[in-house]
Design an enzyme around this catalytic site. Structure first.
Site, PDB file in Angstrom:
ATOM      1  N   LEU A  32     -51.354  67.744  28.000  1.00  0.00           N
ATOM      2  CA  LEU A  32     -50.258  66.924  27.477  1.00  0.00           C
ATOM      3  C   LEU A  32     -49.320  67.722  26.573  1.00  0.00           C
ATOM      4  CD1 LEU A  32     -52.216  63.647  26.589  1.00  0.00           C
ATOM      5  CD2 LEU A  32     -51.138  64.289  28.749  1.00  0.00           C
ATOM      6  N   LYS A  34     -45.107  67.385  24.552  1.00  0.00           N
ATOM      7  CA  LYS A  34     -44.271  66.388  23.859  1.00  0.00           C
ATOM      8  C   LYS A  34     -43.664  65.371  24.813  1.00  0.00           C
ATOM      9  CE  LYS A  34     -42.419  68.547  19.742  1.00  0.00           C
ATOM     10  NZ  LYS A  34     -41.323  69.483  19.462  1.00  0.00           N
ATOM     11  N   HIS A  36     -45.010  64.091  27.554  1.00  0.00           N
ATOM     12  CA  HIS A  36     -46.005  63.035  27.795  1.00  0.00           C
ATOM     13  C   HIS A  36     -46.129  62.131  26.566  1.00  0.00           C
ATOM     14  CE1 HIS A  36     -47.931  66.174  30.551  1.00  0.00           C
ATOM     15  NE2 HIS A  36     -47.745  65.153  31.346  1.00  0.00           N
ATOM     16  N   ASP A 151     -39.591  64.556  36.904  1.00  0.00           N
ATOM     17  CA  ASP A 151     -39.989  64.416  38.315  1.00  0.00           C
ATOM     18  C   ASP A 151     -39.210  63.244  38.903  1.00  0.00           C
ATOM     19  OD1 ASP A 151     -42.218  66.421  38.461  1.00  0.00           O
ATOM     20  OD2 ASP A 151     -42.909  65.206  36.796  1.00  0.00           O
ATOM     21  N   MET A 185     -39.742  70.206  29.359  1.00  0.00           N
ATOM     22  CA  MET A 185     -41.174  70.285  29.023  1.00  0.00           C
ATOM     23  C   MET A 185     -42.014  70.061  30.270  1.00  0.00           C
ATOM     24  SD  MET A 185     -41.973  69.915  25.492  1.00  0.00           S
ATOM     25  CE  MET A 185     -40.866  70.087  24.108  1.00  0.00           C
ATOM     26  N   SER A 187     -46.333  70.954  31.786  1.00  0.00           N
ATOM     27  CA  SER A 187     -47.633  71.572  31.510  1.00  0.00           C
ATOM     28  C   SER A 187     -47.639  73.002  32.033  1.00  0.00           C
ATOM     29  CB  SER A 187     -48.747  70.769  32.178  1.00  0.00           C
ATOM     30  OG  SER A 187     -48.623  69.422  31.815  1.00  0.00           O
ATOM     31  N   ARG A 188     -46.835  73.271  33.050  1.00  0.00           N
ATOM     32  CA  ARG A 188     -46.793  74.619  33.635  1.00  0.00           C
ATOM     33  C   ARG A 188     -46.154  75.643  32.699  1.00  0.00           C
ATOM     34  NH1 ARG A 188     -46.223  71.726  38.622  1.00  0.00           N
ATOM     35  NH2 ARG A 188     -47.816  72.472  40.056  1.00  0.00           N
TER      36      ARG A 188
HETATM   37  O1  PAF Z   1     -46.446  63.445  37.272  1.00  0.00           O
HETATM   38  C1  PAF Z   1     -47.675  63.659  37.283  1.00  0.00           C
HETATM   39  O2  PAF Z   1     -48.260  64.179  36.325  1.00  0.00           O
HETATM   40  C2  PAF Z   1     -48.488  63.288  38.512  1.00  0.00           C
HETATM   41  O3  PAF Z   1     -47.768  63.516  39.677  1.00  0.00           O
HETATM   42  C3  PAF Z   1     -49.032  61.848  38.480  1.00  0.00           C
HETATM   43  C4  PAF Z   1     -47.922  60.821  38.500  1.00  0.00           C
HETATM   44  C5  PAF Z   1     -49.880  61.652  37.238  1.00  0.00           C
HETATM   45  C6  PAF Z   1     -49.922  61.594  39.701  1.00  0.00           C
HETATM   46  O4  PAF Z   1     -50.997  62.491  39.758  1.00  0.00           O
END
Ligand code: PAF
Length: 281
Positions: A32, A34, A36, A151, A185, A187-188
Protein backbone atom coordinates in the site's frame (compact mmCIF):
# COMPACT_ATOMS: atom_id res chain seq x y z
CA UNK A 1 -4.76 -5.81 13.67
CA UNK A 2 -5.24 -9.39 12.41
CA UNK A 3 -6.15 -10.16 8.81
CA UNK A 4 -9.11 -12.38 7.94
CA UNK A 5 -7.79 -15.32 5.97
CA UNK A 6 -10.82 -17.36 4.91
CA UNK A 7 -14.08 -16.68 3.07
CA UNK A 8 -15.98 -18.43 5.86
CA UNK A 9 -14.51 -16.28 8.58
CA UNK A 10 -15.19 -13.13 6.53
CA UNK A 11 -18.76 -14.19 5.85
CA UNK A 12 -19.46 -14.82 9.53
CA UNK A 13 -17.91 -11.52 10.59
CA UNK A 14 -19.82 -9.56 7.97
CA UNK A 15 -23.10 -11.21 8.95
CA UNK A 16 -22.52 -10.27 12.59
CA UNK A 17 -21.39 -6.70 11.89
CA UNK A 18 -22.92 -5.35 8.75
CA UNK A 19 -26.63 -5.44 9.59
CA UNK A 20 -28.17 -2.41 7.86
CA UNK A 21 -24.80 -0.70 7.74
CA UNK A 22 -23.38 0.92 4.62
CA UNK A 23 -20.45 -1.23 3.56
CA UNK A 24 -17.44 -0.02 1.57
CA UNK A 25 -14.79 -2.16 -0.14
CA UNK A 26 -11.29 -1.16 -1.21
CA UNK A 27 -9.80 -3.99 -3.29
CA UNK A 28 -5.98 -3.93 -3.41
CA UNK A 29 -2.99 -6.12 -4.13
CA UNK A 30 -1.18 -4.77 -1.06
CA UNK A 31 2.17 -2.93 -0.98
CA UNK A 32 0.00 0.00 0.00
CA UNK A 33 1.08 3.54 -0.85
CA UNK A 34 -0.48 6.99 -0.35
CA UNK A 35 -2.76 6.45 -3.33
CA UNK A 36 -4.35 3.39 -1.69
CA UNK A 37 -4.57 5.17 1.65
CA UNK A 38 -6.59 7.97 0.05
CA UNK A 39 -9.06 5.34 -1.20
CA UNK A 40 -9.25 3.86 2.30
CA UNK A 41 -9.78 7.28 3.93
CA UNK A 42 -12.56 8.13 1.47
CA UNK A 43 -14.19 4.75 2.12
CA UNK A 44 -14.03 5.34 5.89
CA UNK A 45 -15.70 8.74 5.48
CA UNK A 46 -18.49 7.41 3.27
CA UNK A 47 -19.36 4.04 4.89
CA UNK A 48 -20.21 2.59 8.32
CA UNK A 49 -17.97 -0.41 7.81
CA UNK A 50 -14.96 -0.83 5.49
CA UNK A 51 -13.26 -3.94 4.16
CA UNK A 52 -9.81 -3.66 2.54
CA UNK A 53 -8.85 -6.75 0.56
CA UNK A 54 -5.19 -7.58 0.02
CA UNK A 55 -4.62 -10.25 -2.59
CA UNK A 56 -1.95 -10.46 -5.29
CA UNK A 57 -4.16 -11.98 -7.94
CA UNK A 58 -2.15 -14.42 -10.08
CA UNK A 59 -4.63 -14.60 -12.97
CA UNK A 60 -4.18 -10.95 -13.90
CA UNK A 61 -0.41 -11.30 -14.46
CA UNK A 62 0.62 -12.45 -17.93
CA UNK A 63 4.28 -12.46 -16.92
CA UNK A 64 5.35 -14.91 -14.13
CA UNK A 65 8.46 -12.80 -13.37
CA UNK A 66 6.27 -9.73 -12.78
CA UNK A 67 4.06 -11.78 -10.40
CA UNK A 68 7.10 -13.08 -8.53
CA UNK A 69 8.59 -9.59 -8.17
CA UNK A 70 5.35 -7.91 -7.12
CA UNK A 71 6.14 -6.28 -3.72
CA UNK A 72 4.48 -7.90 -0.68
CA UNK A 73 4.58 -6.68 2.94
CA UNK A 74 1.45 -7.65 4.86
CA UNK A 75 2.56 -6.44 8.30
CA UNK A 76 3.45 -3.00 6.93
CA UNK A 77 0.10 -2.85 5.10
CA UNK A 78 -1.79 -3.79 8.27
CA UNK A 79 0.00 -1.09 10.27
CA UNK A 80 -0.86 1.53 7.62
CA UNK A 81 -4.52 0.52 7.59
CA UNK A 82 -4.68 0.49 11.39
CA UNK A 83 -3.23 4.02 11.46
CA UNK A 84 -6.33 5.18 9.54
CA UNK A 85 -8.96 3.25 11.52
CA UNK A 86 -8.58 0.15 13.66
CA UNK A 87 -12.18 -0.98 12.91
CA UNK A 88 -11.38 -1.65 9.24
CA UNK A 89 -11.62 -5.33 8.31
CA UNK A 90 -8.70 -6.64 6.27
CA UNK A 91 -9.32 -9.67 4.08
CA UNK A 92 -6.01 -11.25 3.02
CA UNK A 93 -6.74 -14.73 1.64
CA UNK A 94 -4.30 -17.21 0.12
CA UNK A 95 -4.36 -18.14 -3.57
CA UNK A 96 -5.89 -21.56 -2.78
CA UNK A 97 -8.62 -19.95 -0.66
CA UNK A 98 -9.71 -17.83 -3.63
CA UNK A 99 -9.10 -20.21 -6.53
CA UNK A 100 -9.46 -23.54 -4.71
CA UNK A 101 -8.24 -26.16 -7.23
CA UNK A 102 -8.00 -24.18 -10.44
CA UNK A 103 -6.04 -20.93 -10.82
CA UNK A 104 -7.92 -19.77 -13.91
CA UNK A 105 -9.90 -16.74 -14.87
CA UNK A 106 -13.43 -16.62 -16.25
CA UNK A 107 -13.92 -15.18 -19.73
CA UNK A 108 -16.03 -12.03 -19.98
CA UNK A 109 -17.40 -10.05 -22.87
CA UNK A 110 -16.34 -6.53 -21.97
CA UNK A 111 -17.64 -5.32 -25.33
CA UNK A 112 -14.30 -4.29 -26.73
CA UNK A 113 -13.15 -2.21 -23.74
CA UNK A 114 -10.45 -4.83 -23.14
CA UNK A 115 -9.09 -5.00 -26.68
CA UNK A 116 -7.01 -1.84 -26.48
CA UNK A 117 -4.06 -0.52 -24.44
CA UNK A 118 -3.56 -2.71 -21.32
CA UNK A 119 -5.77 -5.40 -22.86
CA UNK A 120 -3.74 -5.42 -26.07
CA UNK A 121 -0.40 -5.71 -24.29
CA UNK A 122 -1.32 -7.91 -21.30
CA UNK A 123 -2.91 -11.17 -22.37
CA UNK A 124 -6.08 -12.03 -20.42
CA UNK A 125 -5.31 -9.33 -17.84
CA UNK A 126 -8.86 -7.99 -17.59
CA UNK A 127 -10.44 -11.45 -17.40
CA UNK A 128 -8.19 -11.99 -14.36
CA UNK A 129 -9.19 -8.65 -12.82
CA UNK A 130 -12.88 -9.35 -13.54
CA UNK A 131 -12.65 -12.81 -11.93
CA UNK A 132 -11.25 -11.60 -8.62
CA UNK A 133 -13.33 -8.42 -8.43
CA UNK A 134 -16.56 -10.33 -9.17
CA UNK A 135 -15.68 -12.87 -6.49
CA UNK A 136 -14.96 -10.11 -3.94
CA UNK A 137 -18.21 -8.31 -4.79
CA UNK A 138 -20.23 -11.51 -4.40
CA UNK A 139 -18.55 -12.45 -1.16
CA UNK A 140 -18.54 -9.04 0.54
CA UNK A 141 -21.62 -7.45 -1.10
CA UNK A 142 -20.36 -3.88 -0.66
CA UNK A 143 -22.61 -0.86 -1.27
CA UNK A 144 -19.62 1.13 -2.51
CA UNK A 145 -16.30 0.02 -4.03
CA UNK A 146 -13.32 2.31 -4.54
CA UNK A 147 -10.87 2.26 -7.47
CA UNK A 148 -8.10 4.67 -8.48
CA UNK A 149 -8.14 6.48 -11.83
CA UNK A 150 -4.51 5.54 -12.40
CA UNK A 151 -5.95 2.29 -13.73
CA UNK A 152 -8.57 4.16 -15.71
CA UNK A 153 -9.19 1.33 -18.18
CA UNK A 154 -9.64 -1.10 -15.26
CA UNK A 155 -12.14 1.30 -13.68
CA UNK A 156 -14.12 1.51 -16.93
CA UNK A 157 -14.09 -2.30 -17.26
CA UNK A 158 -15.21 -2.82 -13.66
CA UNK A 159 -18.18 -0.53 -14.38
CA UNK A 160 -18.94 -2.77 -17.37
CA UNK A 161 -18.50 -5.90 -15.20
CA UNK A 162 -21.13 -4.78 -12.69
CA UNK A 163 -23.45 -3.83 -15.55
CA UNK A 164 -23.18 -7.20 -17.36
CA UNK A 165 -23.19 -9.31 -14.17
CA UNK A 166 -25.93 -7.12 -12.65
CA UNK A 167 -24.06 -6.60 -9.36
CA UNK A 168 -25.65 -3.90 -7.17
CA UNK A 169 -22.61 -1.83 -6.12
CA UNK A 170 -21.60 1.81 -6.68
CA UNK A 171 -18.19 2.08 -8.31
CA UNK A 172 -16.47 5.15 -6.91
CA UNK A 173 -13.56 6.57 -8.96
CA UNK A 174 -10.76 8.31 -7.05
CA UNK A 175 -8.21 10.75 -8.54
CA UNK A 176 -4.58 9.79 -9.21
CA UNK A 177 -2.22 10.60 -6.33
CA UNK A 178 1.29 11.61 -7.42
CA UNK A 179 4.78 11.71 -5.90
CA UNK A 180 6.37 15.16 -5.51
CA UNK A 181 7.90 15.09 -9.02
CA UNK A 182 4.69 13.96 -10.70
CA UNK A 183 5.14 10.19 -10.95
CA UNK A 184 1.77 8.48 -10.38
CA UNK A 185 1.85 6.49 -7.12
CA UNK A 186 2.13 2.76 -7.74
CA UNK A 187 3.35 -0.26 -5.79
CA UNK A 188 5.75 -0.85 -8.68
CA UNK A 189 7.57 2.46 -7.97
CA UNK A 190 9.33 0.65 -5.09
CA UNK A 191 11.27 -1.33 -7.68
CA UNK A 192 12.79 1.82 -9.28
CA UNK A 193 16.17 3.22 -8.25
CA UNK A 194 15.96 6.54 -6.39
CA UNK A 195 17.44 8.29 -9.45
CA UNK A 196 14.86 6.82 -11.82
CA UNK A 197 12.01 7.53 -9.42
CA UNK A 198 12.84 11.24 -9.71
CA UNK A 199 13.44 11.08 -13.46
CA UNK A 200 10.11 9.35 -14.01
CA UNK A 201 8.36 12.66 -13.31
CA UNK A 202 9.09 13.12 -17.03
CA UNK A 203 6.10 10.86 -17.82
CA UNK A 204 3.56 13.19 -16.21
CA UNK A 205 5.30 16.36 -17.50
CA UNK A 206 5.01 14.96 -21.03
CA UNK A 207 1.33 14.09 -20.47
CA UNK A 208 0.69 17.65 -19.30
CA UNK A 209 2.36 19.07 -22.43
CA UNK A 210 0.38 16.62 -24.57
CA UNK A 211 -2.80 17.96 -22.98
CA UNK A 212 -1.81 21.51 -23.90
CA UNK A 213 -1.01 20.50 -27.49
CA UNK A 214 -4.30 18.60 -27.78
CA UNK A 215 -6.09 21.97 -27.64
CA UNK A 216 -4.74 22.95 -31.09
CA UNK A 217 -3.31 19.80 -32.72
CA UNK A 218 -4.71 16.53 -34.05
CA UNK A 219 -4.45 13.30 -32.02
CA UNK A 220 -1.97 11.96 -34.59
CA UNK A 221 0.34 14.98 -34.21
CA UNK A 222 0.18 14.78 -30.41
CA UNK A 223 1.00 11.06 -30.54
CA UNK A 224 4.02 11.65 -32.79
CA UNK A 225 5.22 14.47 -30.56
CA UNK A 226 4.98 12.35 -27.38
CA UNK A 227 6.81 9.40 -28.94
CA UNK A 228 9.60 11.74 -30.08
CA UNK A 229 9.96 13.27 -26.63
CA UNK A 230 10.52 9.81 -25.15
CA UNK A 231 12.97 8.86 -27.91
CA UNK A 232 14.99 12.02 -27.20
CA UNK A 233 14.91 11.41 -23.45
CA UNK A 234 16.21 7.88 -23.91
CA UNK A 235 15.64 6.40 -20.44
CA UNK A 236 12.16 5.01 -21.08
CA UNK A 237 10.74 2.59 -23.57
CA UNK A 238 7.19 3.49 -24.61
CA UNK A 239 4.89 0.48 -24.99
CA UNK A 240 1.92 2.59 -26.05
CA UNK A 241 0.69 6.14 -26.01
CA UNK A 242 -2.96 6.43 -26.95
CA UNK A 243 -5.68 9.07 -27.00
CA UNK A 244 -9.09 7.52 -26.45
CA UNK A 245 -12.74 8.29 -25.82
CA UNK A 246 -13.35 7.99 -22.05
CA UNK A 247 -16.58 5.99 -22.52
CA UNK A 248 -15.71 3.52 -25.28
CA UNK A 249 -11.90 3.64 -24.85
CA UNK A 250 -11.66 3.46 -28.64
CA UNK A 251 -8.64 5.31 -30.02
CA UNK A 252 -9.47 8.80 -31.27
CA UNK A 253 -9.38 9.31 -35.04
CA UNK A 254 -11.18 12.63 -35.37
CA UNK A 255 -12.18 14.91 -32.48
CA UNK A 256 -15.95 15.18 -31.91
CA UNK A 257 -17.37 18.18 -30.05
CA UNK A 258 -18.66 17.43 -26.52
CA UNK A 259 -16.88 14.07 -26.33
CA UNK A 260 -14.39 13.55 -23.53
CA UNK A 261 -10.93 12.22 -24.27
CA UNK A 262 -8.04 10.97 -22.20
CA UNK A 263 -4.39 10.21 -23.00
CA UNK A 264 -2.98 6.88 -21.79
CA UNK A 265 0.62 5.75 -21.58
CA UNK A 266 2.60 2.64 -20.62
CA UNK A 267 6.41 2.81 -20.44
CA UNK A 268 9.23 0.66 -19.20
CA UNK A 269 11.80 2.27 -16.87
CA UNK A 270 14.59 -0.02 -15.63
CA UNK A 271 12.41 -3.02 -16.60
CA UNK A 272 9.55 -1.74 -14.45
CA UNK A 273 6.28 -1.20 -16.29
CA UNK A 274 4.62 2.10 -15.40
CA UNK A 275 1.24 3.42 -16.55
CA UNK A 276 -0.39 6.83 -16.31
CA UNK A 277 -3.16 8.86 -17.89
CA UNK A 278 -4.57 12.38 -18.04
CA UNK A 279 -7.94 13.96 -18.90
CA UNK A 280 -7.49 16.04 -22.07
CA UNK A 281 -10.70 18.09 -22.09
O1 PAF B 1 -5.89 -2.39 -9.06
C1 PAF B 1 -5.54 -3.41 -8.43
O2 PAF B 1 -4.77 -3.36 -7.47
C2 PAF B 1 -6.06 -4.77 -8.87
O3 PAF B 1 -6.17 -4.85 -10.25
C3 PAF B 1 -7.39 -5.17 -8.19
C4 PAF B 1 -8.52 -4.25 -8.58
C5 PAF B 1 -7.21 -5.15 -6.68
C6 PAF B 1 -7.78 -6.59 -8.60
O4 PAF B 1 -6.80 -7.52 -8.26
Amino acid sequence: MLPIKTKNELDKLLKSKSNSKVLGLVPTMGALHKGHLELVKKAVQENDLVVVSIFVNPTQFDNPEDLKKYPRDLSKDLALIESIDSDILVFAPSVSEIYEHSVHSKTYDFQGLDNVMEGEFRDDHFNGVGTIVEQLFKLIKPDNAYFGEKDFQQLRIIKKLVEIQKIPVNIIPCPIIREAHGLAMSSRNERLSEKMRLKAGFIFKTLQSAKEKFGTKSALKVKEWVKNQFLKEGDFEVEYFEIADVETLSPLKRKVKNKKYRAFIAVYAEDVRLIDNIALN
